[in-house]
Design a protein around this motif. Sequence first.
Motif, mmCIF file in Angstrom:
data_model
loop_
_atom_site.group_PDB
_atom_site.id
_atom_site.type_symbol
_atom_site.label_atom_id
_atom_site.label_comp_id
_atom_site.label_asym_id
_atom_site.label_seq_id
_atom_site.Cartn_x
_atom_site.Cartn_y
_atom_site.Cartn_z
ATOM 1 N N UNK A 10 20.507 27.858 -2.106
ATOM 2 C CA UNK A 10 19.751 29.568 -1.994
ATOM 3 C C UNK A 10 19.869 29.165 -3.939
ATOM 4 N N UNK A 11 21.564 28.973 -3.817
ATOM 5 C CA UNK A 11 21.982 29.491 -5.388
ATOM 6 C C UNK A 11 21.232 28.708 -5.733
ATOM 7 N N UNK A 12 21.233 27.612 -5.985
ATOM 8 C CA UNK A 12 19.968 26.675 -7.023
ATOM 9 C C UNK A 12 18.530 27.126 -7.345
ATOM 10 N N UNK A 13 17.605 27.191 -6.176
ATOM 11 C CA UNK A 13 16.530 27.752 -6.313
ATOM 12 C C UNK A 13 16.694 29.353 -6.932
ATOM 13 N N UNK A 14 17.566 30.556 -6.562
ATOM 14 C CA UNK A 14 17.179 31.577 -8.206
ATOM 15 C C UNK A 14 17.695 30.955 -8.819
ATOM 16 N N UNK A 15 18.607 30.005 -9.673
ATOM 17 C CA UNK A 15 19.090 29.809 -10.623
ATOM 18 C C UNK A 15 17.397 28.963 -11.164
ATOM 19 N N UNK A 16 17.024 28.053 -10.543
ATOM 20 C CA UNK A 16 15.814 27.065 -10.855
ATOM 21 C C UNK A 16 14.504 29.074 -11.323
ATOM 22 N N UNK A 17 14.343 29.961 -10.834
ATOM 23 C CA UNK A 17 13.390 30.563 -11.100
ATOM 24 C C UNK A 17 13.952 31.226 -12.305
ATOM 25 N N UNK A 54 16.951 23.424 -16.333
ATOM 26 C CA UNK A 54 16.219 23.436 -15.413
ATOM 27 C C UNK A 54 15.643 21.834 -14.452
ATOM 28 N N UNK A 55 15.957 20.701 -15.510
ATOM 29 C CA UNK A 55 16.343 19.430 -14.867
ATOM 30 C C UNK A 55 17.684 19.490 -14.502
ATOM 31 N N UNK A 134 24.998 25.587 -17.910
ATOM 32 C CA UNK A 134 24.268 26.520 -17.865
ATOM 33 C C UNK A 134 24.580 27.845 -18.429
ATOM 34 N N UNK A 135 25.904 28.156 -17.858
ATOM 35 C CA UNK A 135 26.706 29.447 -18.712
ATOM 36 C C UNK A 135 27.121 29.233 -19.986
#
Length: 172
Positions: A10-17, A54-55, A134-135
């Motif tokens: 879920x957090x990966x999907x949020x981060x991708x968006x 993103x990749x 990313x951070x």
Amino acid sequence: MTTIDRQVVGYLKDAHALQQHVQAALSEMLTTAANEPEMCGPLGHYAERSRSHTRAIEERLRAHGAGPSIVRDAGMLFAAVAEGGLGRSRRDPVGKHMRDAYVAVHLQIAAGEMLRRVAERAGDLETVRAAAAMCDDAQLMSRALSDRWDLAVDMSLRQHGVTDVPPPPNAS
């Protein structure tokens, strides 16, 4: 899939968006600041790093047997496109794009921190590394943007034909 693994996904999907949104915000800012190398250099570098993140997120989603959330990505892209379209009609696109880029970077930090911390608890070290990178890059971009607030003000004033403005009070 365990509950904590679902949380990681879920957090990966949020981060991708969010990455999709950040990339759109950066694109708008790069377009607005095209004639300002001091602004474009860091933004361009960060845009490259953002695509790399993103990749990495997409790779981590695949490792979990998942993919990006089309609904989340579409929502973020719609919001970014709407903001960009509004930006063109705004009276101060430079200032608004600078503000939006700064906010987007801080949202990215928050999303990355949540992802990193959940991934740590799940024992997913690859996702921990991706989120930490990313951070780290978002923190650097935050500082780079903070160092350029006066430049953004100067650009904004020039955009409105104001040329006889004294330098900021703290400029040496």
